[in-house]
Design an enzyme around this catalytic site. Structure first.
Site, short mmCIF file in Angstrom:
data_model
loop_
_atom_site.label_atom_id
_atom_site.label_comp_id
_atom_site.label_asym_id
_atom_site.label_seq_id
_atom_site.Cartn_x
_atom_site.Cartn_y
_atom_site.Cartn_z
N ARG A 1 0.63 2.47 3.23
CA ARG A 1 0.56 1.02 3.22
C ARG A 1 0.15 0.57 1.83
O ARG A 1 -0.65 1.25 1.17
CB ARG A 1 -0.51 0.50 4.21
CG ARG A 1 -0.05 0.38 5.65
CD ARG A 1 0.95 -0.76 5.84
NE ARG A 1 1.41 -0.87 7.21
CZ ARG A 1 2.44 -0.23 7.75
NH1 ARG A 1 3.14 0.61 7.01
NH2 ARG A 1 2.79 -0.43 9.00
N GLU B 1 3.45 -6.64 -0.78
CA GLU B 1 4.91 -6.53 -0.71
C GLU B 1 5.49 -7.67 0.14
O GLU B 1 4.80 -8.17 1.03
CB GLU B 1 5.31 -5.16 -0.15
CG GLU B 1 4.89 -4.92 1.29
CD GLU B 1 5.22 -3.50 1.76
OE1 GLU B 1 4.85 -2.52 1.08
OE2 GLU B 1 5.85 -3.39 2.82
N HIS C 1 9.97 0.00 0.96
CA HIS C 1 9.43 0.26 2.30
C HIS C 1 10.53 0.71 3.27
O HIS C 1 10.80 0.05 4.28
CB HIS C 1 8.69 -0.98 2.85
CG HIS C 1 7.69 -0.64 3.92
ND1 HIS C 1 6.53 -1.35 4.11
CD2 HIS C 1 7.67 0.35 4.85
CE1 HIS C 1 5.85 -0.82 5.13
NE2 HIS C 1 6.55 0.22 5.59
C1 8YV Z 1 8.26 -0.14 9.50
C2 8YV Z 1 6.28 1.30 8.95
O1 8YV Z 1 9.62 -0.17 9.28
O2 8YV Z 1 6.19 1.96 11.19
C3 8YV Z 1 5.56 1.61 10.20
O3 8YV Z 1 4.32 1.51 10.21
O4 8YV Z 1 5.69 1.18 7.91
C4 8YV Z 1 7.77 1.16 8.95
O5 8YV Z 1 8.30 2.19 9.70
C5 8YV Z 1 7.64 -1.32 8.82
O6 8YV Z 1 6.29 -1.39 9.16
C6 8YV Z 1 8.27 -2.64 9.22
O7 8YV Z 1 7.49 -3.68 8.74
#
Ligand code: 8YV
Length: 327
Positions: free
Chosen positions: A239, A268, A286
């Site tokens: 993150r 982001e 991402h």
């Molecule tokens: C998502 C991710 O696509 O699953 C998660 O926590 O970071 C990614 O797989 C993303 O969060 C979509 O906002």
């Protein structure tokens, strides 16, 4: 009366069709990015919401949406949910674990390789027409095979990356985590538990896979970067906010570390401008879970959580205790 749900972002049409068999569905196929107050307006009188990870579910929204009973995130991470406020409001949260583990581990390892071998930097050089001859020291990078792979945050995705490194590339794997893994999992990943200090000091390639929380905010800042080897690389697929992006840009510019690969960013989709101007970096928007089968599986799991809870009173992957009335 049929229960109502909101799908807050554009999503696979077949998943909308599946939900429409059970609910009165409001979808957002134009993918409008609603403000918090627009989201509250859209959620009026709805029992469920399908979120994709960016929509903040907090006390203010919960107070304004008394009919809401479940928020189903199409993401394994759920730092967009204030789970305490949700529990207090009697709203269930669900996430989408497991189905994205291997795909996200693939991306983590791809970024590690691209970073260590300077793929982005060398491609930019070639595209700019600068490649006129071979040189013995052109784009010399770091080896991946046989190197020491450090993993901070050893959940399912971290373990997937460890297995790839240990079994596929003969890497020595070290990790740090809040809790140490059991011996069988450590053996499967060929991974040794070390302190965070030792991880920073000895990893050749450090991959961050820990969840974001107040306690992991800037877990990698100037002080941590200074402890890493000047030849080390850093990958963040977890993150934004876990790394202090300004401090990282400075460390890359000063070559305190050799290179970085980032899939996630503080604030982001904005990216710190200094990260865009340092050469020794690989940047992706991402895309950790972005393969078609995986994104489909994540969307189906979020939909199945809505159906499971609102229709059958049982969610598949709950994050907080189910409210007593439904349990
Ligand atoms: C998502 C991710 O696509 O699953 C998660 O926590 O970071 C990614 O797989 C993303 O969060 C979509 O906002």
């Amino acid at each position: 009366m049929q229960q109502k749900i909101l799908i807050s972002r554009a999503i696979f049409p077949e998943v909308i069709a599946k939900l429409a068999q059970h609910f009165d569905v409001t979808s957002n196929q134009d993918d409008v990015l609603w403000t918090p107050s627009q989201l509250i307006e859209q959620l009026a009188c709805k029992q469920g919401i399908f979120t994709t990870g960016g929509e903040r579910i907090d006390a203010a929204l919960l107070a304004a949406c008394p009919d809401l009973r479940i928020c189903a995130n199409m993401a394994v991470g759920y730092n967009n949910f204030d789970l305490d406020a949700m529990t207090a409001a009697g709203v269930l949260g669900t996430n989408a674990p497991d189905v994205l583990t291997e795909t996200t581990a693939d991306l983590g390892f791809s970024l590690l390789m691209a970073t260590a071998r300077r793929l982005a930097e060398s491609e930019h050089y070639l595209r700019a027409g600068l490649w006129t001859r071979w040189r013995y020291d052109m784009f010399i990078g770091a080896d991946i095979h046989g190197a020491t792979l450090g993993i901070l945050g050893m959940g399912r995705i971290g373990q997937g990356i460890a297995r790839r490194g240990a079994h596929g590339f003969g890497m020595k794997v070290i990790y740090h985590n809040r809790t140490r893994l059991d011996a069988a999992t450590e053996a499967d990943c060929k991974a040794c538990y070390v302190s965070k200090e030792e991880l920073l000091r000895t990893a050749d390639h450090l991959v961050l896979v820990l969840p974001y929380s107040a306690s992991s905010h800037h877990a990698i800042g100037a002080a941590e970067l200074a402890r890493m080897k000047p030849s080390a690389t850093l990958v963040n697929i977890a993150r934004g906010g876990i790394v202090d992006d300004a401090a990282l840009a400075l460390a890359l510019r000063n070559r305190t570390i050799a290179a970085a690969g980032l899939d996630v960013f503080e604030g982001e989709p904005k990216v710190h401008p200094d990260l865009l101007t340092v050469p020794n970096i690989v940047l992706t928007p991402h895309i950790g879970s972005a393969s078609l089968p995986t994104r489909l599986a994540m969307a189906h799991l979020a939909a199945d959580n809505l159906i499971g809870y609102l229709v059958n009173k049982k969610a598949l992957t709950p994050l907080n205790p189910a409210p007593a009335a439904l349990a």
